[in-house]
Design an enzyme around this catalytic site. Sequence first.
Site, PDB file in Angstrom:
ATOM      1  N   TYR A  60     -29.476 -25.386 -25.290  1.00  0.00           N
ATOM      2  CA  TYR A  60     -30.399 -25.658 -24.180  1.00  0.00           C
ATOM      3  C   TYR A  60     -30.837 -27.123 -24.201  1.00  0.00           C
ATOM      4  CZ  TYR A  60     -34.655 -25.230 -21.328  1.00  0.00           C
ATOM      5  OH  TYR A  60     -35.623 -25.390 -20.376  1.00  0.00           O
ATOM      6  N   LEU A  75     -33.862 -28.533 -15.825  1.00  0.00           N
ATOM      7  CA  LEU A  75     -34.582 -27.414 -16.428  1.00  0.00           C
ATOM      8  C   LEU A  75     -34.451 -26.162 -15.549  1.00  0.00           C
ATOM      9  CD1 LEU A  75     -37.886 -27.339 -18.256  1.00  0.00           C
ATOM     10  CD2 LEU A  75     -37.693 -25.918 -16.227  1.00  0.00           C
ATOM     11  N   ALA A 110     -30.917 -24.770 -15.712  1.00  0.00           N
ATOM     12  CA  ALA A 110     -30.654 -24.074 -16.980  1.00  0.00           C
ATOM     13  C   ALA A 110     -31.425 -22.765 -17.079  1.00  0.00           C
ATOM     14  CB  ALA A 110     -31.017 -24.983 -18.156  1.00  0.00           C
ATOM     15  N   GLU A 111     -32.648 -22.758 -16.586  1.00  0.00           N
ATOM     16  CA  GLU A 111     -33.485 -21.563 -16.719  1.00  0.00           C
ATOM     17  C   GLU A 111     -33.047 -20.435 -15.789  1.00  0.00           C
ATOM     18  OE1 GLU A 111     -35.712 -20.833 -18.896  1.00  0.00           O
ATOM     19  OE2 GLU A 111     -36.078 -22.771 -19.821  1.00  0.00           O
ATOM     20  N   SER A 112     -32.764 -20.764 -14.521  1.00  0.00           N
ATOM     21  CA  SER A 112     -32.550 -19.695 -13.536  1.00  0.00           C
ATOM     22  C   SER A 112     -31.365 -19.901 -12.601  1.00  0.00           C
ATOM     23  CB  SER A 112     -33.804 -19.560 -12.669  1.00  0.00           C
ATOM     24  OG  SER A 112     -33.964 -20.740 -11.876  1.00  0.00           O
TER      25      SER A 112
END
Length: 182
Positions: free
Chosen positions: A135, A27, A30-32
């Site tokens: 995602y 997570l 993928a997010e940052s």
Amino acid sequence: MTRAELEELATRIAQAENIPVRGFFALVQAESNWDVNAVSPVGAQGLTQLMPATAVEVGVTDPFDPEQSLLGGAQYLNLVKGWVLSAAPELAATPNELWPAILASYNWGIGNWRNAYRRHGDSWLCYVPEETELYVARVSPAFHNEGELIVNCAGGPPARARRFPWLLLLAVAAGLAWRQTR
């Protein structure tokens, strides 16, 4: 902080919040991309890319502080899990169905996911935006490894018939079914 220090912190927080560590790492990636100063085009901030209102909701005062961002993201993920389970309690028995719903809600918004689930049932994944579909395909395998997801997108958007390493979207006669890969 170094990447190793961030991963150590993320491990401690994921374990404390009862979130699969490998999934939490996916997570954050993928997010940052593990960038503590990440800001999305829509204003999400920090390692877990919380929107400002969401950050306030989970007690984050500095989204660029790694510990606050990771803890806030983990707590928000647990809130989303609770909301998904309240909307679809039957998903509790099947992690391979539960985690994609949680992650779609984290990415797309719980209200959007809930509406898609109410309208389309087990075929909800056929009706998410492509960004959310990608995602879920990228992050969800790290939360489980029990099989492939087969979703009935018959009558849904034809562009949804894509194959991902773990997520197989096929037009099948029956709704949602799991096929063991072992």
